[in-house]
Design a protein around this motif. Structure first.
Motif, PDB file in Angstrom:
ATOM      1  N   ASP A 128       8.858 -31.742  -5.362  1.00 60.65           N
ATOM      2  CA  ASP A 128       7.758 -32.648  -5.069  1.00 60.65           C
ATOM      3  C   ASP A 128       7.938 -34.049  -5.249  1.00 60.65           C
ATOM      4  O   ASP A 128       7.996 -34.434  -6.386  1.00 60.65           O
ATOM      5  CB  ASP A 128       6.519 -32.063  -5.768  1.00 60.65           C
ATOM      6  CG  ASP A 128       5.234 -32.818  -5.274  1.00 60.65           C
ATOM      7  OD1 ASP A 128       5.229 -33.331  -4.267  1.00 60.65           O
ATOM      8  OD2 ASP A 128       4.370 -32.646  -6.100  1.00 60.65           O
TER       9      ASP A 128
ATOM     10  N   GLN B 164       9.585 -31.959   5.098  1.00 62.44           N
ATOM     11  CA  GLN B 164       8.686 -30.850   5.215  1.00 62.44           C
ATOM     12  C   GLN B 164       8.382 -30.609   6.702  1.00 62.44           C
ATOM     13  O   GLN B 164       7.822 -31.776   7.474  1.00 62.44           O
ATOM     14  CB  GLN B 164       7.136 -30.941   4.529  1.00 62.44           C
ATOM     15  CG  GLN B 164       6.238 -29.804   4.441  1.00 62.44           C
ATOM     16  CD  GLN B 164       5.043 -29.935   3.765  1.00 62.44           C
ATOM     17  OE1 GLN B 164       4.226 -29.128   3.878  1.00 62.44           O
ATOM     18  NE2 GLN B 164       5.160 -30.584   2.661  1.00 62.44           N
ATOM     19  N   ASP B 165       8.631 -29.581   7.421  1.00 60.09           N
ATOM     20  CA  ASP B 165       8.732 -29.551   8.953  1.00 60.09           C
ATOM     21  C   ASP B 165       8.183 -28.104   9.113  1.00 60.09           C
ATOM     22  O   ASP B 165       8.597 -27.106   8.762  1.00 60.09           O
ATOM     23  CB  ASP B 165      10.190 -29.438   9.346  1.00 60.09           C
ATOM     24  CG  ASP B 165      10.422 -29.335  10.887  1.00 60.09           C
ATOM     25  OD1 ASP B 165       9.305 -29.355  11.458  1.00 60.09           O
ATOM     26  OD2 ASP B 165      11.527 -29.276  11.304  1.00 60.09           O
TER      27      ASP B 165
ATOM     28  N   CYS C  93       3.021 -30.335  10.989  1.00 59.37           N
ATOM     29  CA  CYS C  93       3.639 -31.174   9.928  1.00 59.37           C
ATOM     30  C   CYS C  93       4.845 -31.611  10.157  1.00 59.37           C
ATOM     31  O   CYS C  93       5.869 -30.997  10.206  1.00 59.37           O
ATOM     32  CB  CYS C  93       3.521 -30.424   8.570  1.00 59.37           C
ATOM     33  SG  CYS C  93       3.917 -31.235   7.246  1.00 59.37           S
TER      34      CYS C  93
ATOM     35  N   LEU D 152       7.257 -34.621   7.838  1.00 57.22           N
ATOM     36  CA  LEU D 152       7.307 -35.579   6.800  1.00 57.22           C
ATOM     37  C   LEU D 152       8.840 -35.364   6.681  1.00 57.22           C
ATOM     38  O   LEU D 152       9.588 -34.662   6.600  1.00 57.22           O
ATOM     39  CB  LEU D 152       6.817 -35.076   5.775  1.00 57.22           C
ATOM     40  CG  LEU D 152       5.311 -34.817   5.693  1.00 57.22           C
ATOM     41  CD1 LEU D 152       4.740 -34.152   4.436  1.00 57.22           C
ATOM     42  CD2 LEU D 152       4.603 -36.042   6.019  1.00 57.22           C
ATOM     43  N   GLY D 153       9.502 -36.730   6.410  1.00 57.29           N
ATOM     44  CA  GLY D 153      10.643 -36.917   5.810  1.00 57.29           C
ATOM     45  C   GLY D 153      11.748 -37.026   6.901  1.00 57.29           C
ATOM     46  O   GLY D 153      11.640 -37.434   8.000  1.00 57.29           O
TER      47      GLY D 153
ATOM     48  N   TYR E 173       6.365 -39.730   4.583  1.00 57.93           N
ATOM     49  CA  TYR E 173       6.791 -38.931   3.644  1.00 57.93           C
ATOM     50  C   TYR E 173       5.781 -38.158   2.956  1.00 57.93           C
ATOM     51  O   TYR E 173       5.857 -36.908   2.387  1.00 57.93           O
ATOM     52  CB  TYR E 173       7.728 -39.833   2.454  1.00 57.93           C
ATOM     53  CG  TYR E 173       8.944 -40.187   2.637  1.00 57.93           C
ATOM     54  CD1 TYR E 173      10.114 -39.613   2.785  1.00 57.93           C
ATOM     55  CD2 TYR E 173       9.082 -41.634   2.963  1.00 57.93           C
ATOM     56  CE1 TYR E 173      11.273 -40.106   3.023  1.00 57.93           C
ATOM     57  CE2 TYR E 173      10.324 -42.241   3.419  1.00 57.93           C
ATOM     58  CZ  TYR E 173      11.244 -41.358   3.259  1.00 57.93           C
ATOM     59  OH  TYR E 173      12.421 -42.130   3.581  1.00 57.93           O
ATOM     60  N   SER E 174       4.532 -38.634   2.927  1.00 56.35           N
ATOM     61  CA  SER E 174       3.502 -38.155   2.361  1.00 56.35           C
ATOM     62  C   SER E 174       2.326 -37.436   3.486  1.00 56.35           C
ATOM     63  O   SER E 174       2.081 -38.140   4.285  1.00 56.35           O
ATOM     64  CB  SER E 174       2.655 -39.014   1.626  1.00 56.35           C
ATOM     65  OG  SER E 174       1.501 -38.775   0.703  1.00 56.35           O
ATOM     66  N   TYR E 175       1.979 -36.284   2.805  1.00 50.81           N
ATOM     67  CA  TYR E 175       0.784 -35.779   3.891  1.00 50.81           C
ATOM     68  C   TYR E 175      -0.454 -36.549   3.905  1.00 50.81           C
ATOM     69  O   TYR E 175      -1.077 -36.561   4.880  1.00 50.81           O
ATOM     70  CB  TYR E 175       0.338 -34.326   3.186  1.00 50.81           C
ATOM     71  CG  TYR E 175      -0.091 -34.375   1.685  1.00 50.81           C
ATOM     72  CD1 TYR E 175      -1.344 -34.765   1.509  1.00 50.81           C
ATOM     73  CD2 TYR E 175       0.716 -34.215   0.644  1.00 50.81           C
ATOM     74  CE1 TYR E 175      -1.768 -34.622  -0.049  1.00 50.81           C
ATOM     75  CE2 TYR E 175       0.382 -34.462  -0.643  1.00 50.81           C
ATOM     76  CZ  TYR E 175      -0.842 -34.648  -0.885  1.00 50.81           C
ATOM     77  OH  TYR E 175      -1.404 -34.666  -2.211  1.00 50.81           O
TER      78      TYR E 175
ATOM     79  N   CYS F 159       0.523 -29.872   6.685  1.00 52.71           N
ATOM     80  CA  CYS F 159       1.428 -30.446   5.379  1.00 52.71           C
ATOM     81  C   CYS F 159       0.934 -29.829   4.203  1.00 52.71           C
ATOM     82  O   CYS F 159      -0.484 -30.001   3.947  1.00 52.71           O
ATOM     83  CB  CYS F 159       1.351 -31.869   5.335  1.00 52.71           C
ATOM     84  SG  CYS F 159       2.213 -32.534   6.927  1.00 52.71           S
TER      85      CYS F 159
ATOM     86  N   THR G 156       7.332 -31.149  -0.681  1.00 48.93           N
ATOM     87  CA  THR G 156       8.281 -32.031   0.021  1.00 48.93           C
ATOM     88  C   THR G 156       9.248 -32.100  -0.835  1.00 48.93           C
ATOM     89  O   THR G 156       9.148 -32.875  -1.930  1.00 48.93           O
ATOM     90  CB  THR G 156       7.714 -33.016   0.570  1.00 48.93           C
ATOM     91  OG1 THR G 156       6.370 -32.808   1.411  1.00 48.93           O
ATOM     92  CG2 THR G 156       8.758 -34.068   1.342  1.00 48.93           C
TER      93      THR G 156
ATOM     94  N   THR H 206      10.076 -25.588   4.679  1.00 53.61           N
ATOM     95  CA  THR H 206       8.854 -25.797   3.563  1.00 53.61           C
ATOM     96  C   THR H 206       9.545 -24.902   2.517  1.00 53.61           C
ATOM     97  O   THR H 206      10.521 -23.938   2.579  1.00 53.61           O
ATOM     98  CB  THR H 206       7.543 -24.952   4.117  1.00 53.61           C
ATOM     99  OG1 THR H 206       7.923 -23.730   4.681  1.00 53.61           O
ATOM    100  CG2 THR H 206       7.081 -25.796   5.410  1.00 53.61           C
TER     101      THR H 206
END
Length: 285
Positions: A55, A99-100, A104, A106-107, A206-208, A217, A222, A232
C-alpha cells in the motif's frame, strides 16, 4: 536532460526499501550469481514477485511522507536490466505501482511479453516481444464561464514490438516527461508518442483521493512491485499474476525525464560488465 540531483534523491529512498524488503524476505533464496554478476531471479513458482509495499498510501512509521507522496508525479523514468528465460511469456511485469480496474486508473507499469510472430518464416518459428509502458494521468475537464469539470484519470500506453533473445541482458528505460512517453532499449530510443493533445499533460495519479467520484479504486490496494505487476490485489488472490521470468538487476525509479544522451549514458555504465556475463543461463548458479 538527466537531473542527477532529483534522480539520486529518489533512487536512494527506493534502494533502501528494496534492500530492506529483500533482506527481510530472505533474498539469498532468490539470488542468482555466476561469479561476476548477482541478480534477482523470478519465475512462476518460487519467486513470483517482490512487493516493496502492498500500500503506497500507508502511513510511514517515522511520520514522514508516504511512498505515494515520494513517487514522481510530473516526470518519471523507470530503468531496469533484465533477461527473458522462457520462450513464451504472456505478460511479465518488470516494475509497477498500479491499480487498474474498470473505473479506476492509478500509477504506472512497465511490462513485456514474448510470443510467436505471425507468419512463421522459412527459418522456422520467430518470437517477438512487445514492451508496454502505461501511465495514469490526470486530465483537465471542460470549463466555461459558469461551470468547470475535472475528467477522471485515464491510462496512456506506449507499445513497442521488437525481437528479444533469451538469456541475454537487455537494458530498458521507460520515460514520461509531461508531454510524451518514450522507451529506450539498450541505450537507443526505440519508441515515442504524445501523452496528450495539449502540453503539458497532467500529473501521474497515485492516490484514490485524486480520483473523480464515483470511482472503483480500493483504498490500500495500490502496491509497488518489482518482477511482477497486477491491476488489483484481488486479482492476485484469484491467481491472476504476471511474474517476470528471468533475471532482474539495477532497477531504478528516477524523478526526472531521461533524455536520449542520458539513456545512452546510463546504458554505458553497466553495459561492459553485463556483456561479459555468460549468456548460457546454465552457468548461473
Amino acid at each position: 536532460s538527466l537531473q542527477c540531483g532529483h534522480a539520486l534523491t529518489f533512487s536512494s529512498f527506493f534502494s533502501f526499501f528494496f534492500s530492506f524488503f529483500s533482506l527481510s524476505g530472505r533474498a539469498e533464496t532468490f539470488l542468482a550469481n555466476n561469479g561476476e554478476v548477482e541478480a534477482m531471479q523470478f519465475d512462476t513458482a518460487l519467486n513470483t514477485g517482490l512487493y516493496v509495499t502492498n500500500d503506497i498510501n500507508a502511513a510511514s512509521s517515522d511520520g514522514g511522507p508516504t511512498v505515494a507522496q515520494r513517487l514522481p508525479k510530473t516526470a518519471v523514468s523507470v530503468e531496469a536490466w533484465f533477461t527473458a528465460e522462457e520462450e513464451k511469456i504472456s505478460t511479465a511485469g518488470l516494475v509497477g505501482v498500479l491499480q487498474d480496474a474498470p473505473g479506476c486508473a492509478l500509477g504506472w507499469s512497465l511490462t513485456f511479453d514474448r510470443k510467436k510472430a505471425v507468419p512463421v518464416t522459412d527459418k522456422g518459428e520467430r518470437y517477438v516481444s512487445t514492451y508496454v509502458f502505461k501511465v495514469a494521468l490526470q486530465k483537465p475537464g471542460r470549463s466555461n464561464e459558469s461551470t468547470a469539470t475535472v475528467a477522471p484519470p485515464s491510462f496512456v500506453e506506449l507499445r513497442h514490438s521488437a525481437s528479444l533473445d533469451l538469456f541475454v541482458w537487455t537494458h530498458v528505460i521507460a520515460v514520461y516527461n509531461s508531454s510524451h512517453l518514450l522507451l529506450f532499449v539498450n541505450g537507443l530510443e526505440a519508441a515515442v508518442q504524445e501523452a496528450c493533445d495539449d502540453h503539458p499533460c497532467g500529473d501521474i495519479v497515485y492516490s484514490y483521493s485524486q480520483h473523480v467520484q464515483p470511482h472503483t479504486c480500493v483504498p490500500g490496494e495500490t502496491a509497488l512491485t518489482i518482477g511482477t505487476v497486477h491491476g488489483t490485489l484481488q486479482e492476485v488472490l484469484k491467481g491472476y499474476k504476471f511474474p517476470h521470468q528471468g533475471l532482474l538487476k539495477h532497477v531504478r525509479i528516477l524523478s526526472a525525464a531521461v533524455s536520449a544522451p542520458g539513456a545512452a549514458l546510463l546504458h554505458g555504465i553497466y553495459a561492459p560488465q553485463m556483456k561479459l556475463v555468460a549468456q548460457d543461463r546454465k552457468s548461473v548458479v
